[in-house]
Structures are given as C-alpha cells and as structure tokens.
Design an enzyme around this catalytic site. Structure first.
Site, PDB file in Angstrom:
ATOM      1  N   ASP A  13       0.699  -1.259  -0.003  1.00 57.98           N
ATOM      2  CA  ASP A  13       0.120   0.028   0.018  1.00 57.98           C
ATOM      3  C   ASP A  13       1.195   1.295   0.066  1.00 57.98           C
ATOM      4  O   ASP A  13       2.034   1.248   0.438  1.00 57.98           O
ATOM      5  CB  ASP A  13      -0.712   0.048   1.315  1.00 57.98           C
ATOM      6  N   ASP A  31      -1.299  -1.117   6.117  1.00 59.89           N
ATOM      7  CA  ASP A  31      -1.485  -0.584   7.484  1.00 59.89           C
ATOM      8  C   ASP A  31      -3.090   0.027   7.718  1.00 59.89           C
ATOM      9  O   ASP A  31      -3.108   0.671   8.893  1.00 59.89           O
ATOM     10  CB  ASP A  31      -0.612   0.509   7.744  1.00 59.89           C
ATOM     11  N   ASP A  49      -6.978  -2.308   4.081  1.00 63.79           N
ATOM     12  CA  ASP A  49      -6.132  -3.337   3.731  1.00 63.79           C
ATOM     13  C   ASP A  49      -6.411  -4.756   4.222  1.00 63.79           C
ATOM     14  O   ASP A  49      -6.142  -5.606   3.922  1.00 63.79           O
ATOM     15  CB  ASP A  49      -4.600  -3.023   4.133  1.00 63.79           C
TER      16      ASP A  49
END
Length: 777
Positions: free
Chosen positions: A467, A665, A669
């Site tokens: 990410d 995080d 996700d």
C-alpha cells in the site's frame, strides 16, 4: 413475527377478552388489570413480559412505528464449524475433523472465548504438573536428587503410577479420542501414533507395576521391571504445549473480526419526524432512518448526507490520510469518522449490507481458507503410522512364534518398544519450538510473527503488494514547497497559513504546521469563507487573500497560465498544489504531500535483490501513484483501488500462480491482508490490519519485510530439519526395537532404551531450534 427471547409459555387467553399484540415479539396479550402497558404518541401498547417492555422503552419509535416488523427480525441459524486444514468439512456443532483430527473452529468468529483452549490449557497444566515430579523421580539421580534411592524402588513405582494415572485416564482423553477416530475413519495421523504409543507405554508400565513376574529376567533392573510412566506423561505434556500454542494463534484470527466490529458505534442518534433526537441501538436502525452524526463520532451505517457539511476521515476505507469534505448528497460509509461539522444522514445500507460488514465477511472468509504447516507432519504420518503399527504387529507375531521362552513376554515387550520409539513426541515439538524461537528472534529485530503458516508462506513468496500511504510514505501530509510569484516565500506562506487557521480544509493542518516549523507568527483572518470544492478566502491584515485550486483562481478572474506549469511539475512529483492570490494578484503556490519514508528506497532495493516483484496498490490517483513508483523503482502500479479491488488483485495474482505477500496498514487493507498468502501489517497502522496479518512490522517500515523474509527462510529450513530429527531416530530405532539384531548379536532394545531414543529426538529438535536465536537478519 416470530416469538423470541422468551423462556415462558404464551399466557392463556380468556375467550371474548380484549386482545392486543405485543409490538416487540408479536405475541397476543390479554388486556386486563396488571397487564404491562405504556403510552407512546397517541397509542397505548401492551406487553407480554418485562423483557419486551424494557426493549420497547429502550427504543419506542422503532417498535411503535412498525419498523421492527419492516426490519424482519429472524432468528439467526446456529453457528457453523469448519476445519482450518480441510475447509470442505463443515458441521453444525464443534468437534474434531474426521480427516486430520484438528478441532473444528467457528466459520465466523464470535466474542465467545474458545472452550477448547480453556480445556486444553487446564489439561496442559495438570500434565506438566505431573511430568515434573515424574522426571525428578526417574532422572533425579543424574543431578544429585536420588529420590528413587530415598523412596525405594517399589514405593517410587507406586508414586509414578499415582502421578501418571490421572494424566493418562483424564488429561489425555482428547488425544485417545482423536486416535480412535483416525483409526475408525481410516485416516492415520499423528494422533494414531500418540494414542498407541502413550497407551502402550502406560499399559506396559501397569503390568510391570502390578505383575512384574510375567517378564523374563532380561527385563529386570535390580529390584524390578522398568516402567515408562514418565515417558507417557511427558509425551502428553509436550503435545498439550504444542496444541495450546496452536489454539492461541488460531483464536487470534478472531481478534481481527472483533477489531472491525468495534469500528461501528453501538448506538446511532435517530432524528424523529417531529425533529426530536435520541440514541437508538445500532441493530434497530433501518434503511431510510434519519440520523445525526456529531463531530468526532463514527458513522453508524452507510448513508447519504441530507444536511450539514464536514470533512470525514475515510482512511479506514481508502487508506488515504487526508479527510474528505462531505456536503449534501454525498455518500458516507459506516465506521468512518466525522471530523468537525455536524451531519444529518439518511441510512441507505444497514446491518450485513454495509461496507464494514462486507469487509468483516471478507476477512472471515479469507481466514478460513488457509492450511497450517502441520499438514507436512501429517502427510509423513499418513505413511509412517501404518508402517509402524504393521511392524509392531509383525514383531509381536514373529516373537510369539519363534522367540525363546517366555515367548509372550518377549513378543509384548518388542511390540511396545516399537510403538514407544515410533511415538512422535518430537513431532508435537517440531513446529512450535521453531516458531517460538523464531518469534523471539524476530521480535528483537522488530518483526512480530503470528503463526507458523505465515513464516512457511513468507519463505515461498515471490510477489509483494504494498500500500502507498503509511507503508511507503509517512501517512501524514506535510508542507513540501512554497513558490513565491510575488513578494517572498515567507510572506506567501504567512498569509496562506493565517487564512487556513479558520479553515476546516483537510490540508490546512499541513500548511499551519509548515508555517510553525519555519517560525512564522501568524495574523488573524477576517471575513473567512470556504467555497466547497474550490478553496478558501478572507482578509488578513487588511489584504484580501485566497487559497485554492485553478477553479478558485478563475472565479476571482485570475489567469494561472505560467504558474500552472510550475504547479504541474509539483503534481508530477505526487504533491497537491494550491494557488495563493493576494489583493487580486497571483502571489504564489503552496504544495503539500505525504513524504516517502527514509528507509523505503533501500528496502525496495533489498527486496528486489531477494528476488521479489513489487506491486503498489493505492486508493490515491494515478498521477501521484506513478510519481512515487518511478522514484522508488516499483515494478507495477495499481491506482484508485478500493478495498475489494485490493482483495481481487491478490486473488488475480494467486490465480496466475504467484505466491503473494500483502503489506498494508489500514482497515481498507484488512481483506487483502487476510486473502494473501502472507499478510504483513505496519504496527503504526489500524488494529484490524495488525490482527488480519500473519506478520507485523513494529518499526512501520519495509526494512522489517526484508528481515521477515530472511527469518522465514531460516525457520522453514529449521522446521524441516526438526521433522527429519523427529522421524530419523524413530525410523532407525524401529527395526532394532522389533528385534532384527537379536538373532545375530543377542541385542534387544528394551522399552526403556526406546524411550531414551525417543527423548533424544526431542533434545535434538530443541537444540536445533535454538540455533534460530543466532540467525543474522
């Protein structure tokens, strides 16, 4: 409507009596003196029980308006249970898997603590409590504690019997049941050998204790025949330690679901048609309800803004740190946080239909589809177990037919020796001891390991999805550039920051902090006004100041022409550029960005060196994403992705044969972290990301990912070595225990030597696992 939550029978109704319908449960109630009732609006409602009246009092509008019937309360079907290793096994009640013997776990984790974990923990402590004195009695003389000498042989044997019997007849019962089931289902596994080996050691010892005369002279040691109570109990205690470690890891998978469910508030502030407001239980909210969301509150459900304006922190869904402005007509998502303005929203999706509920379902589903490393041990066991049992039967038969007198005693002893030496107590240790050691080594290096499967899979990963926000970048916007077109930079920034002081704009904080860091003292803005979607303007020290996008400048009649090129350059670097106008003249540009972490570039180089392909998946726009990717040398970019897109990307890559690790995080996700072969969370992120992941990087940067990969490779190698040790001694010892050397050498392996060989395999496993403490990361 179905009657539920009642433990009483429906009251008898007198024929011809006045009847009312309980608005909560739908039962018919006879109206007479003493009937529970309550006035609400223009109506009187009657209740069959105090329970129903209490529910009505908690949310009268919900029941009086008929919304309860609209919500169609139905009893939920009972919980379903499945095997983590064999998802095709599904049952309506807890039990053990008929294939591998593992305990079935709920398909959707609940808040209820695991009964099996509590039960096994109790059995483990009782087994350990008996194992310690047993080992002292039998082995104490080697460390100067000659307990056997003090008690005398016979007294020691009786003490061993008293200590071992509760463990074998009570604590080890679940193992014996699993062993029995494995034989009944024709699916031999480690439980078969554990049940046979422990049972044989105990029964042999029982005969040696109470009928030592049946054994030949060769089996006597001084005063009597050797017993193996301690071998049986130590095996049981060690297996329980392994089982409790595994159950704890499995129970933690449910924490991810609980952390997600905690994001939604337990109540929602309902606005009634007359304009009054009250807090109603979240489960009583139905589509179409009008709700008030105050500053700082979480959105209770998915909905549409009907009044008010605010900025909403949607990082749990998008992963982006910048709050999003919401005005009438905009959609909001349950669990996101309202930052500064009060909103009235109309509920559009409630209960299982909300985005949050769907994320919960995705995490639960992905969690169920994983197989633990123990499968390797079970695959070996499926061949090893029948072979050992066959060898024990053949040995018994051959000794009985061709052995010296007393043939029966020789036959029993050799069969028991075979089962004891083959009993895989080291197998119960092989995985947990390596994992425990690796987890300790990882923790020193800032890598938290949740379970064995995460490490096994991490060693095989070839693709990493990262990410952007909070993983590659800091996750907090900062002022990066101030470009002065008129005057100097300090003046441009000072005026912009003074104006932003009164702003609710999400990027205001970055500009204010930037001015503070540069030591600027700020004037006060007057006539402040925010123009939705464009920017802000007002008066600072008598000067008219405006800050915003090109649309704002056009509205003020300003040409951004040449300045647009400079703004474009900033945007191509992944920054958000805003124009500053002072007294009708374009004065400068301020740019804000989420800076890349210092360690990111080197870590990505290391990951490439370890042979990994790196893909960035972000909710951010294509331009910003590509600017970050080209700077870092990332292999592939997927921009503008939603939570379900991240999960689909993981599934798409896996379908092509890739072994995928996902690093992230945010709450957004969580489904992808759970669906990936390995989920890797940054500890700086959301609790649910940490819970959904098998590995957590405590320092919140990708350097930990490099360490995790190295540790995983070392641990998997170590576990395979352990499994080899667990079987090697046993495999070498089995033919000797069966007596193949007896005709040529007269050597017969007594059950005590067999137990020693078995213990040696455990010592080898432990010693080998401890080498992981010195692994270089």
């Amino acid at each position: 409507m179905a009657n539920h939550h009642h433990d009483h029978d429906a009251p008898e109704i007198t024929p011809g009596a006045d009847i009312a319908t309980d608005p909560v449960c739908g039962m018919e109630v006879e109206i007479k003196e003493g009937t529970r009732s309550r006035d609400y609006g223009d109506e009187t409602f009657h209740f069959c029980s105090a329970d129903c009246q209490e529910k009505f009092d908690g949310d009268p509008y919900f029941y009086a308006s008929g919304n309860a019937r609209k919500a169609g309360r139905r009893a939920q079907p009972g919980a379903q249970y499945t095997c983590p290793m064999h998802p095709e096994i599904q049952r309506d009640e807890p039990g053990n898997c008929p294939i591998c013997g593992m305990a079935l776990e709920p398909m959707v984790p609940s808040d209820e603590p695991s009964e099996e974990l509590a039960d096994f923990t109790r059995r483990m402590w009782i087994s350990v409590g008996a194992a310690v004195p047993l080992v002292i009695i039998t082995m104490g003389e080697f460390v100067g504690l000659d307990v056997r000498g003090w008690l005398g042989h016979q007294m020691s044997v009786y003490a061993e019997f008293v200590l071992a019997t509760p463990v074998i007849l009570w604590a080890a019962l679940p193992f014996f049941r699993r062993g029995r089931d494995s034989i009944r289902n024709l699916s031999p596994n480690m439980w078969t050998l554990i049940a046979l080996g422990v049972g044989a050691a105990y029964l042999y010892s029982l005969v040696a204790t109470f009928a030592p005369g049946v054994f030949p002279e060769q089996y006597r040691m001084g005063e009597g025949v050797g017993t193996y109570y301690e071998a049986a109990v130590v095996i049981v205690a060690l297996i329980f330690v392994g089982q409790v470690l595994e159950l704890r890891a499995r129970e933690r998978t449910g924490d991810a679901i609980r952390a997600l469910l905690d994001l939604a508030p337990k109540t929602a502030r309902r606005i009634l048609p007359d304009g009054s407001e009250y807090d109603a239980p979240l489960e009583n909210i139905v589509e179409g309800d009008l709700l008030r969301v105050r500053p700082g509150d979480s959105m209770p459900v998915d909905g549409e803004v009907v009044e008010g304006r605010s900025s909403v922190d949607e990082s749990m869904i998008t992963g982006e740190p910048v709050p999003v402005e919401k005005v009438e007509g905009d959609r909001v998502t349950g669990g996101t946080i309202n930052k500064n303005g009060a909103l009235a929203i109309r509920a559009t999706q409630v209960g299982a239909d909300t985005v949050l509920a769907q994320i919960v379902e995705m995490v639960a589903g992905a969690r169920r589809s994983r197989a633990p490393i123990q499968g390797l041990a079970d695959r070996v066991s499926s061949i090893f177990v029948p072979t050992v049992v066959l060898v024990a039967i053949v040995a018994f038969g051959v000794w009985l037919w061709a052995g010296p007198e007393p043939a029966l005693a020789f036959a029993i002893a050799s069969a028991v020796s075979v089962l004891i030496i083959a009993c895989p107590c080291a197998l119960g240790l092989a995985t947990p001891i390596s994992i425990t050691t690796a987890a300790g080594r990882g923790a020193q290096a800032g890598v938290l390991i949740k379970d064995a499967e995460a490490l096994e899979r991490m060693a095989r990963v070839d693709t990493v999805i990262v990410d952007k926000t909070g993983t590659l970048t800091e996750g907090k916007p900062r002022l990066t550039d101030v470009v002065a077109l008129q005057g100097d930079e300090k003046e441009v920034l000072g005026l912009a920051a003074a104006l932003e002081r009164g702003s609710e704009h999400p990027l205001a904080e970055a500009i204010l902090n930037g001015a503070e860091d540069r030591g600027l003292s700020l004037a006060t803005a007057e006539d402040f006004e925010a123009v939705t979607g464009k920017g802000v303007h007002g008066t600072v020290d008598g000067r008219k100041v405006a800050l915003g996008n090109p649309a704002m400048m056009t509205e003020l009649g300003l040409e951004t022409g040449e300045a647009e090129a400079q703004a474009d350059t900033l945007r191509s670097e992944g920054k958000t550029a805003m124009f500053v106008a002072v007294d009708g003249v374009l004065a400068g540009i301020v740019a804000v960005a989420d800076p890349i972490k210092e360690t990111t570039e080197a870590a990505i180089g290391d990951l490439h060196a370890l042979g990994l392909t790196i893909i960035m998946a972000t909710g951010d726009n294509q331009r910003t994403a590509e600017a970050v990717a080209s700077r870092l040398g990332i292999d592939e970019v997927r921009a503008g992705v939603l939570p379900e897109d991240k999960q689909k990307l993981v599934e798409e890559l896996r379908a092509k044969g890739a072994s995928v690790a996902m690093a992230g995080d945010g709450v957004n996700d969580a489904p992808a972290l759970a669906a990936a072969d390995v989920g890797i969370a940054m500890s700086t992120g959301a609790d649910v990301a940490v819970e959904s992941a098998g590995i957590t990087l405590m320092r919140g940067d990708l350097v930990g990912l490099v360490r995790a990969r190295k540790l995983a490779k070392a641990t998997l190698r170590n576990i395979k070595q352990n499994l080899f040790f667990a079987f090697a001694y046993n495999s070498l010892g089995v033919p000797i225990a069966a007596g193949v050397l007896y005709p040529a050498t007269g050597l017969l392996l007594s059950p005590m030597i067999a137990a020693a060989a078995m213990s040696l395999s455990s010592v080898s496993v432990i010693t080998n696992a401890l080498r992981l403490r010195r692994v270089a990361l």
